[in-house]
Write a protein that holds these residues in place. Sequence first.
Motif, short mmCIF file in Angstrom:
data_model
loop_
_atom_site.label_atom_id
_atom_site.label_comp_id
_atom_site.label_asym_id
_atom_site.label_seq_id
_atom_site.Cartn_x
_atom_site.Cartn_y
_atom_site.Cartn_z
N PHE A 35 0.83 -1.21 0.00
CA PHE A 35 0.00 0.00 0.00
C PHE A 35 0.86 1.26 0.00
O PHE A 35 0.57 2.23 -0.71
CB PHE A 35 -0.93 -0.01 1.22
CG PHE A 35 -1.78 1.22 1.35
CD1 PHE A 35 -2.97 1.32 0.64
CD2 PHE A 35 -1.41 2.27 2.18
CE1 PHE A 35 -3.77 2.45 0.74
CE2 PHE A 35 -2.20 3.40 2.29
CZ PHE A 35 -3.38 3.49 1.57
N SER A 36 1.92 1.27 0.78
CA SER A 36 2.70 2.49 0.98
C SER A 36 3.76 2.73 -0.08
O SER A 36 4.42 3.77 -0.07
CB SER A 36 3.35 2.47 2.37
OG SER A 36 2.37 2.60 3.38
N GLY A 46 6.32 11.05 0.47
CA GLY A 46 5.31 11.99 0.94
C GLY A 46 4.12 11.28 1.55
O GLY A 46 3.96 10.06 1.40
N PRO A 47 3.26 12.02 2.23
CA PRO A 47 2.09 11.42 2.89
C PRO A 47 0.98 11.08 1.90
O PRO A 47 0.62 11.89 1.04
CB PRO A 47 1.64 12.52 3.86
CG PRO A 47 2.13 13.80 3.25
CD PRO A 47 3.40 13.45 2.54
N LEU A 48 0.44 9.88 2.01
CA LEU A 48 -0.65 9.43 1.16
C LEU A 48 -1.99 9.90 1.68
O LEU A 48 -2.17 10.14 2.88
CB LEU A 48 -0.65 7.91 1.07
CG LEU A 48 0.59 7.24 0.44
CD1 LEU A 48 0.45 5.73 0.51
CD2 LEU A 48 0.78 7.71 -0.98
N ASP A 49 -2.97 10.00 0.78
CA ASP A 49 -4.33 10.29 1.20
C ASP A 49 -5.04 8.99 1.55
O ASP A 49 -4.44 7.90 1.53
CB ASP A 49 -5.09 11.09 0.14
CG ASP A 49 -5.27 10.32 -1.19
OD1 ASP A 49 -5.12 9.08 -1.20
OD2 ASP A 49 -5.56 10.98 -2.20
N ASN A 50 -6.32 9.06 1.83
CA ASN A 50 -7.06 7.87 2.25
C ASN A 50 -7.23 6.84 1.14
O ASN A 50 -7.53 5.67 1.41
CB ASN A 50 -8.44 8.28 2.78
CG ASN A 50 -8.38 8.75 4.21
OD1 ASN A 50 -7.70 8.15 5.04
ND2 ASN A 50 -9.07 9.84 4.52
N GLU A 51 -7.04 7.27 -0.10
CA GLU A 51 -7.15 6.35 -1.22
C GLU A 51 -5.83 5.65 -1.51
O GLU A 51 -5.75 4.81 -2.41
CB GLU A 51 -7.60 7.11 -2.48
CG GLU A 51 -8.90 7.89 -2.31
CD GLU A 51 -10.09 6.98 -2.12
OE1 GLU A 51 -10.09 5.88 -2.71
OE2 GLU A 51 -11.04 7.37 -1.40
N GLY A 52 -4.77 6.04 -0.78
CA GLY A 52 -3.46 5.47 -1.05
C GLY A 52 -2.75 6.15 -2.20
O GLY A 52 -1.86 5.56 -2.82
N GLU A 370 -11.21 -2.03 1.91
CA GLU A 370 -11.74 -1.46 0.68
C GLU A 370 -10.69 -0.63 -0.04
O GLU A 370 -10.46 -0.78 -1.25
CB GLU A 370 -12.96 -0.61 0.98
CG GLU A 370 -13.56 0.06 -0.24
CD GLU A 370 -14.73 0.95 0.10
OE1 GLU A 370 -15.20 1.67 -0.81
OE2 GLU A 370 -15.18 0.96 1.27
N LYS A 371 -10.00 0.25 0.70
CA LYS A 371 -9.07 1.18 0.08
C LYS A 371 -7.61 0.83 0.36
O LYS A 371 -6.71 1.39 -0.26
CB LYS A 371 -9.36 2.60 0.57
CG LYS A 371 -10.76 3.07 0.20
CD LYS A 371 -11.05 4.45 0.78
CE LYS A 371 -12.45 4.90 0.43
NZ LYS A 371 -12.77 6.22 1.05
N PRO A 390 -4.67 13.41 9.07
CA PRO A 390 -5.30 13.27 7.76
C PRO A 390 -4.59 12.22 6.91
O PRO A 390 -3.38 12.02 7.02
CB PRO A 390 -5.15 14.66 7.15
CG PRO A 390 -3.94 15.24 7.81
CD PRO A 390 -3.94 14.68 9.21
N GLY A 391 -5.36 11.54 6.07
CA GLY A 391 -4.77 10.60 5.14
C GLY A 391 -4.22 9.35 5.80
O GLY A 391 -4.60 8.98 6.91
N LYS A 392 -3.29 8.70 5.09
CA LYS A 392 -2.66 7.47 5.57
C LYS A 392 -1.15 7.56 5.37
O LYS A 392 -0.56 6.82 4.59
CB LYS A 392 -3.24 6.25 4.83
CG LYS A 392 -4.71 5.99 5.14
CD LYS A 392 -5.26 4.84 4.30
CE LYS A 392 -6.73 4.58 4.65
NZ LYS A 392 -7.33 3.59 3.72
#
Length: 422
Positions: A35-36, A46-52, A370-371, A390-392
């Motif tokens: 995922f990362s 950099g930082p990912l959003d919730n969608e990866g 799911e994401k 925020p985000g993932k």
Amino acid sequence: MAEALPSLMLPASSWIRRSVHRRWLDHQGFRLLDFSKTSRMTTGFGPLDNEGKLPADARPDTVVTARMTHVYAIATMRGVPGCLPLAEHGIDALNDALRDPQNGGWWTALPSDLASAQDRRKQNYLHAFVVLAAASACVAAVRGAEALLTEALEIWETHFWSEEEGVFRESFAQDWCDEEDYRGANSNMHAVEACMAVADVLDAPVWRARALRVPERFIHHLGRENGYAVPEHFNRSWTCLRDYNHDRPTDDLRPFGMTPGHFVEWSHLLLKLEAALLRQNGTAPAWLLTDAISLFEAGMKAGWNRSETGGMLYTVDFELEPVVRNKPHWCQGEALTAAAALLKRTGHARYETWYRRIWDFIDLNMIDREKGGWRQELDADNHASEVIYPGKADLYHAWQATLNPLLPLAPSFATAVAAFDG
């Protein structure tokens, strides 16, 4: 992974002994690594959003880069494809664009993205992760890691370590003047992890001795005096700043009040330090075990048992009343790691119960099937939230939670994987 030093304390019925559970842990860890991988940028990570995904305005972040480098270096040693190039990418960024070539040390981001003198301050929290990343990458034989570790340790020891106090100083201006009037438990806690890694990688017991001095002050004295509810914020005269950031209760690094997730994080660090000292010379202070037990009990009482819907909440005040009831993912991961460590160290059934309960909560609430990845934060009712985080962006805490149960308490992560993985 076969644990080379199996704890005789672990009962045969423990999940940690079950092959299915160990395969499940590996599977979850591999999912997080995949995922990362998309967090790679031209420079660093950099930082990912919730969608990866990387948002359109994403910028390289030095803490994220150091953490990703640490994780992918260790994953490289475990034989996970695609991880060595990512570890090399992180080392390159830390050796170059994210480093201050004039004054030494590391920016929190690219200098062009730092708008103010405050943004350009040199932070112990960040430098501890640069040291950790370099140490792990050295074990994995990542190109450029040895040079990074040499420089990072010189900076860290020269500017941040306070021999007189036995702790790490917090921050300085970019040219190392204007030391901040602050002593923080959070950055010192992560410094303990980095110290233990360096001690193993370089076979340098002095760093293990420093790792002991930090919790001796923050836990065995200051924390114990407060019933093992650990105060976070002090000035340089060691006056507790009880109202610090009262107007910023959801600050992501220095929130108002106390953080039960840190109580349990300290707990497993003390057990790892005890194991490291026992491996070194056969002796360790008895208070490391007794304080670790007390920290876990205090953390679960203040953080988990105050939540009607399960999970570890973020912060409490000095009367142990909840302040921020949201539940960051890292708090759950650190509680899990502490339960596993105490189970290995003592064999007591209550820690097996907690270990299973925490994984059940994470599985049903934090893991995003799911994401992808883990939800970084839940609200009080266990709905996804972004009030604090925020985000993932954070792979480090979740991934370590999947690997910690598979490893002995000592040596530290990278050294243990190099010696025992199979």
